[in-house]
Design an enzyme around this catalytic site. Structure first.
Site, PDB file in Angstrom:
ATOM      1  N   LYS A   1      74.232  49.947  13.992  1.00 44.28           N
ATOM      2  CA  LYS A   1      74.431  49.273  15.324  1.00 44.28           C
ATOM      3  C   LYS A   1      75.658  49.586  16.011  1.00 44.28           C
ATOM      4  CE  LYS A   1      76.916  46.022  15.915  1.00 44.28           C
ATOM      5  NZ  LYS A   1      77.579  44.487  15.666  1.00 44.28           N
TER       6      LYS A   1
ATOM      7  N   GLU B   1      34.793  34.900  46.899  1.00 40.46           N
ATOM      8  CA  GLU B   1      35.261  34.898  45.495  1.00 40.46           C
ATOM      9  C   GLU B   1      34.221  34.421  44.711  1.00 40.46           C
ATOM     10  OE1 GLU B   1      38.603  34.497  44.675  1.00 40.46           O
ATOM     11  OE2 GLU B   1      38.407  35.838  46.062  1.00 40.46           O
TER      12      GLU B   1
ATOM     13  N   ARG C   1      46.647  28.941  31.485  1.00 40.93           N
ATOM     14  CA  ARG C   1      45.858  29.525  30.385  1.00 40.93           C
ATOM     15  C   ARG C   1      46.510  30.410  29.257  1.00 40.93           C
ATOM     16  NH1 ARG C   1      41.178  32.266  33.861  1.00 40.93           N
ATOM     17  NH2 ARG C   1      42.648  32.000  35.472  1.00 40.93           N
TER      18      ARG C   1
ATOM     19  N   ALA D   1      53.440  32.104  42.099  1.00 45.15           N
ATOM     20  CA  ALA D   1      53.616  30.825  42.268  1.00 45.15           C
ATOM     21  C   ALA D   1      52.578  30.216  41.453  1.00 45.15           C
ATOM     22  CB  ALA D   1      53.709  30.361  43.666  1.00 45.15           C
ATOM     23  N   GLY D   2      51.602  30.928  40.794  1.00 44.37           N
ATOM     24  CA  GLY D   2      50.676  30.191  40.099  1.00 44.37           C
ATOM     25  C   GLY D   2      50.891  29.549  38.728  1.00 44.37           C
TER      26      GLY D   2
ATOM     27  N   GLY E   1      37.028  38.144  42.741  1.00 45.39           N
ATOM     28  CA  GLY E   1      36.346  38.390  44.034  1.00 45.39           C
ATOM     29  C   GLY E   1      35.273  39.409  44.175  1.00 45.39           C
TER      30      GLY E   1
HETATM   31  C1  UD1 Z   1      42.463  36.180  42.877  1.00 48.23           C
HETATM   32  C2  UD1 Z   1      41.750  36.682  43.934  1.00 48.23           C
HETATM   33  C3  UD1 Z   1      40.416  37.519  43.495  1.00 48.23           C
HETATM   34  C4  UD1 Z   1      40.786  38.650  42.599  1.00 48.23           C
HETATM   35  C5  UD1 Z   1      41.730  38.079  41.498  1.00 48.23           C
HETATM   36  C6  UD1 Z   1      42.236  39.611  40.750  1.00 48.23           C
HETATM   37  C7  UD1 Z   1      42.093  35.132  45.681  1.00 48.23           C
HETATM   38  C8  UD1 Z   1      41.656  33.986  46.510  1.00 48.23           C
HETATM   39  N1  UD1 Z   1      41.566  35.479  44.767  1.00 48.23           N
HETATM   40  O1  UD1 Z   1      41.735  35.396  42.026  1.00 48.23           O
HETATM   41  O2  UD1 Z   1      39.545  37.854  44.737  1.00 48.23           O
HETATM   42  O3  UD1 Z   1      39.525  39.080  42.111  1.00 48.23           O
HETATM   43  O4  UD1 Z   1      42.939  37.719  41.865  1.00 48.23           O
HETATM   44  O5  UD1 Z   1      43.003  39.304  39.893  1.00 48.23           O
HETATM   45  O6  UD1 Z   1      43.135  35.748  46.108  1.00 48.23           O
HETATM   46  N2  UD1 Z   1      49.159  32.551  43.485  1.00 48.23           N
HETATM   47  C9  UD1 Z   1      50.207  32.093  44.268  1.00 48.23           C
HETATM   48  N3  UD1 Z   1      49.973  30.627  44.680  1.00 48.23           N
HETATM   49  C10 UD1 Z   1      48.839  30.079  44.674  1.00 48.23           C
HETATM   50  C11 UD1 Z   1      47.834  30.380  43.839  1.00 48.23           C
HETATM   51  C12 UD1 Z   1      48.093  31.846  43.197  1.00 48.23           C
HETATM   52  O7  UD1 Z   1      51.443  32.322  44.164  1.00 48.23           O
HETATM   53  O8  UD1 Z   1      48.682  29.210  45.152  1.00 48.23           O
HETATM   54  C13 UD1 Z   1      49.657  33.951  42.636  1.00 48.23           C
HETATM   55  C14 UD1 Z   1      49.518  33.730  41.065  1.00 48.23           C
HETATM   56  O9  UD1 Z   1      50.537  33.397  40.583  1.00 48.23           O
HETATM   57  C15 UD1 Z   1      48.887  35.160  40.851  1.00 48.23           C
HETATM   58  C16 UD1 Z   1      48.100  35.605  41.942  1.00 48.23           C
HETATM   59  O10 UD1 Z   1      48.567  34.900  43.048  1.00 48.23           O
HETATM   60  O11 UD1 Z   1      50.114  36.053  40.640  1.00 48.23           O
HETATM   61  C17 UD1 Z   1      46.791  35.130  41.710  1.00 48.23           C
HETATM   62  O12 UD1 Z   1      46.193  34.191  41.715  1.00 48.23           O
HETATM   63  P1  UD1 Z   1      45.230  33.563  40.489  1.00 48.23           P
HETATM   64  O13 UD1 Z   1      45.057  32.046  40.657  1.00 48.23           O
HETATM   65  O14 UD1 Z   1      45.364  34.234  39.309  1.00 48.23           O
HETATM   66  O15 UD1 Z   1      43.899  34.366  41.291  1.00 48.23           O
HETATM   67  P2  UD1 Z   1      42.367  34.487  40.767  1.00 48.23           P
HETATM   68  O16 UD1 Z   1      41.599  33.319  40.438  1.00 48.23           O
HETATM   69  O17 UD1 Z   1      42.869  35.640  39.540  1.00 48.23           O
END
Ligand code: UD1
Ligand code: CA
Length: 456
Positions: free
Chosen positions: A338, A159, A18, A13-14, A144
């Site tokens: 093809k 974190e 970037r 859901a992120g 983290g």
């Molecule tokens: C996260 C970890 C960190 C780890 C890193 C590894 C946490 C708090 N931190 O950080 O410890 O070292 O991954 O790559 O977990 N996502 C959601 N909903 C949200 C936020 C994120 O579904 O509200 C999903 C994103 O789509 C992604 C994943 O969770 O697939 C990680 O999210 P991201 O924001 O990339 O976390 P990092 O800051 O990389």
């Protein structure tokens, strides 16, 4: 070792800002399929009873992709994204009543091997309430950090944004993959707050909560390469490079010769038999199967094609989806195929397009043969029988059949079916005018002499 039931929770859901892309981050491909598919495939190796993918309110395409991959995938929507713990909380209603282990994996981490996830699951069976996949990094940056006690048990995940200078020195990092007892997860999620630098609900806080509750947490370590998280196009390219190297090593270990490994590109589903030789600069897109003893020569581009044993393809061949080549066939330079079946021992050696066709065994297709398969609206089929011989520069206007053993004279435009063992010639007859060239040259020379006289 006891095998507990698994509920897989894939976080996607992120926003992936970037990447600077109209395509959702987790749908960007590595090795010919989306990062999401890699993650789903890895967890699927554990035969999870439940598979939940968490997407944002913009995540329709991600949800559809997940369901197309696994019909039993369930979609949870997280809106707005308020952190990884909040994302997992959104998945919980879909696994209500489930007993066993929750396996949380991030969809932007495409290179994790199923064996690693199995090892993580098995770690819980040794008595830990949670097991985290960690890795050592010389450049831990924004990851983290994993804090251990004197006995190597995990006590907290900090974190990077919340870490002290001392904690930032820790080189053991969190990959984001975690196996956790689902009972404890249910109990602990509501206790996680957003009192941190990002103001998000961190799933990683659950480790400190477990330790406070007198539970133990464990870490298993893998190489940084395996747990790479992709946040940018550079990291996507890095993931692709790692993936390709992995495939090259696997191919060579399975008995494939790569003349220059770093120039051969594989897809997630490439299948290659023993004693296949692949030349320099060969691209194998998805859906390629190559049987043993076959040679793929330099600069060939192949997608969606099956190639039988002891065939030779290339150099500079292009095989497109639906190509099925029987054993001992030859496909040479600048040949495009093809959606066509090529019979055993058939030869198509130079400068040819074969589309929507069946080519019989031992047929010989001369240089410059073209199947004219498309009339601007529909595709039509060309059928060429066993042992047929198609002369060079033949146009086969489909639908058309050349029966077994027939010959086609070079330069023909074939619009009607040709009988077995017949000869078809479809071009204008050659005419011959004796002495014409001598007369032609004489009259031109005379003209030239007249011109030079005038100008002087
Ligand atoms: C996260 C970890 C960190 C780890 C890193 C590894 C946490 C708090 N931190 O950080 O410890 O070292 O991954 O790559 O977990 N996502 C959601 N909903 C949200 C936020 C994120 O579904 O509200 C999903 C994103 O789509 C992604 C994943 O969770 O697939 C990680 O999210 P991201 O924001 O990339 O976390 P990092 O800051 O990389
Ligand atoms: Ca990330």
């Amino acid at each position: 070792m006891k095998k507990t039931a698994i509920a897989a929770i894939v976080l996607a859901a992120g926003q992936g800002v970037r990447m600077r892309s109209a395509l959702p981050k987790v749908l960007h491909p590595v090795g010919g399929r989306s990062m999401l598919a890699h993650a789903i495939d890895a967890v699927s190796a554990l035969s999870p009873q439940k598979l939940v993918v968490v997407v944002s309110d913009q995540g329709q395409e991600i949800g559809d992709t997940a369901k197309a991959l696994k019909a039993n995938a369930e979609i949870a929507v997280q809106s707005p994204p308020r952190g990884t713990a909040d994302a997992v909380a959104k998945a919980m209603p879909l696994i209500e009543g489930f007993e066993g282990t929750a396996l949380v994996i991030y969809a932007d981490t495409p290179l994790i091997e199923p064996e690693t996830l199995m090892a993580l699951r098995d770690t819980l069976a040794t008595g830990a309430s949670a097991a985290v996949l960690g890795f050592r990094s010389t450049n831990p940056g924004g990851y983290g950090r994993l804090k251990l006690d004197g006995h190597g048990a995990l006590t907290a995940i900090i974190e990077a944004k919340d870490a002290s200078r001392e904690e930032l020195q820790i080189d053991l990092c969190n990959s984001g993959v975690m196996a956790i007892e689902v009972d404890f997860l249910r109990q602990a999620l509501p206790q996680i707050d957003a009192n941190n630098a990002k103001g998000e609900y961190y799933l990683t806080d659950i480790i400190a909560l477990a330790v406070q509750a007198g539970r133990t947490c464990a870490v298993i370590e893998r190489d940084e390469e395996e747990v790479l998280g992709v946040n940018s196009r550079s990291e996507l390219a890095l993931a692709e490079a790692i993936f390709q190297n992995r495939m090259r090593r696997k191919a060579m270990a399975a008995g494939v010769t790569l003349l220059d490994p770093s120039t051969v590109y594989f897809s997630f589903d490439t299948e290659i038999g023993e004693d296949v030789t692949i030349g320099q600069h060969v691209v194998l897109n998805p859906g390629v199967k190559i049987a043993s003893g076959t040679e793929i020569r330099a600069f060939s581009h192949i997608e969606g094609a099956t190639i039988g044993s002891n065939a030779i393809v290339g150099p500079f061949a292009r095989l497109r989806p639906g190509t099925d080549i029987a054993p001992d066939a030859r496909v040479g330079n600048f040949v495009e195929i093809k959606k066509a079946v090529i019979g055993e021992g058939a030869k198509i050696n130079h400068l040819t397009y074969i589309g929507d066709a069946q080519i019989g065994a031992r047929a010989n297709i001369g240089a410059g043969t073209i199947t004219c398969n498309y009339d601007g609206f529909n595709k039509h089929t060309t059928v060429i029988g066993d042992d047929a011989f198609i002369g060079s520069n033949t146009a086969l206007v489909a639908p058309v059949t050349v029966a077994r053993g027939a010959y086609i004279g070079s330069g023909s435009v074939i619009t009607k079916n040709v009988d077995e063992d017949a000869l078809a010639v479809a071009r204008s007859r050659q005419s011959l005018i004796k002495g014409w060239a001598v007369r032609f040259r004489q009259s031109n020379k005379a003209n030239q002499t007249n011109k030079t006289k005038k100008s002087t």
